[in-house]
Design a protein around this motif. Sequence first.
Motif: not given
Length: 522
Positions: A139-161
């Motif tokens: 589920q996380l991979d699907r959400d991250m793919s969606f965010l990157q399609e919206m132009g979000a940078p690539r980040f890890s859980c550690a960076q997000l938290l």
Amino acid sequence: MPMMRCLVWTLAAACLPLAACGHLQLHSDLRQKQGETALSAWHAVDLKGFFAAERTNEAKILEQELASTEKLAVVRRELEIRKLARTPVRSLPKVYDEALLPLVLDDPNAVTPQARAQFEEALRTARNAHNAQQALQRQLDRDMSFLQEMGAPRFSCAQLLDADQAIVDAWKTREPARAAAAGGRLRDVARHCHSIAAQEVAARAAVARLTGGRIQTIASAMQAAQQARAQREQAADTARKAYEAALKEYNAEVESAKAGTSTVEKAGAAAVKAASALQRVEQLQNALSEEFVSEERIKKIEALLASLKAGTILDTEDASKAQIAISFFPTIADDIRAIRQARKGRAAVPLLIQRDIDMARLNAAKARLANEQQDIALSSAELGATLVQANTYVNARNRLFGEPVKGMPAVVTVAPAGATVAAAWSDLQPDQRIALLESTSLYLDAFGRQQAEADAAATRRFALAKERAIAMSEINAGMWSSLIGATVDQAAEFGALGIKASDIAPILNLLGLLYIGRGVNQ
């Protein structure tokens, strides 16, 4: 003498356009032909086709290995069926333990009822936590793919938290509308990250209760890879933040210099400081730092190329684009100054070569990061398959002893002493036969199909190492291609230059006319 000087200046005027760098160069047909031959031969080199063929061959080998693994599992299962048919029913627990105990214990001979109860509970907990973690990760991979399609940078859980969320906050500042639209998905990602972290802790604690075995070996290797990656990520993140702070300071100095409240010298000093900070990121020498550094260097090269194209490399207005790039590439900047004075048309060549090399480094870093992530994912798949297999062995063994509370018979105790599975079948009651059939079916499934799934994950990990070698070789070849290609192009161009014999005749004719004119005037 005046006429002689006139002849000299006329000859110089005729030859100057044909001189490459301030000296007279005679054309050579042989050199031109060699240059054309080298250029043609270089263009005929098909590096892309070569590496594509390598990948195709490796893919075929992997496909054959996986197919062989499946066929071997079928053969092993058929042989095991024959073996079980000749095995006494009361010896089946020992047969099952021969497959189970090496997965959970370093010393299978040291198993006790207490140790068995401990590892069975640990296996159930670890399997449930691992399965939940994998579901959340999908589920996380699907959400991250969606965010990157919206132009979000690539980040890890550690960076997000992370407390400051620097990467996410920078995106929100850069693209507030998109970030606001993705706010709900960002919250989902953060929630999944928290849940995954909790399941990881539970799975690790459960595996740690095992006293050894293959499961602990796989889990330890995977955890070591995850921890090493987290440490590299943290080091790169810290160095990146220091660079971004230095870059922010530089941009402020540039704006102050434009407004007249600071000086270009201070902006230059800030550029050097930012370049040093980026160099410290590069010195970490890991894929994360190399990816970031390559992206930054490419940005600066593009800015410097734009400055060269505009012809304003030394203008104050263009300092914000060029000064920091010159600080990043001092040697190239010196070359550019010298080349622009000699031949303006070749000023961009060193930068273009450097850009291609940095692009290759960026691709190499991305390939390494993807490879690392795939390696961890395949380790996780192998661990998951082995946990499922071990739990299946446990269920198969427990089914032999039954569960009186649930009315399930204990097949081991009711089967005649010494009677094999095949011989005892006719002596068992229907419910006892069902219990024996379920037990042996679970065991054979774990012994065959589930073992093949674990082996397939290990085989894919081995193939991943080969793909990494091909990718690095391809990128290394690409770097050499940039250098060699530029050299061959310039050699071919140089070979076509120079004064040809056909150019000399008009010059001599002109000199002859001038000499005749001189005689007539006399």
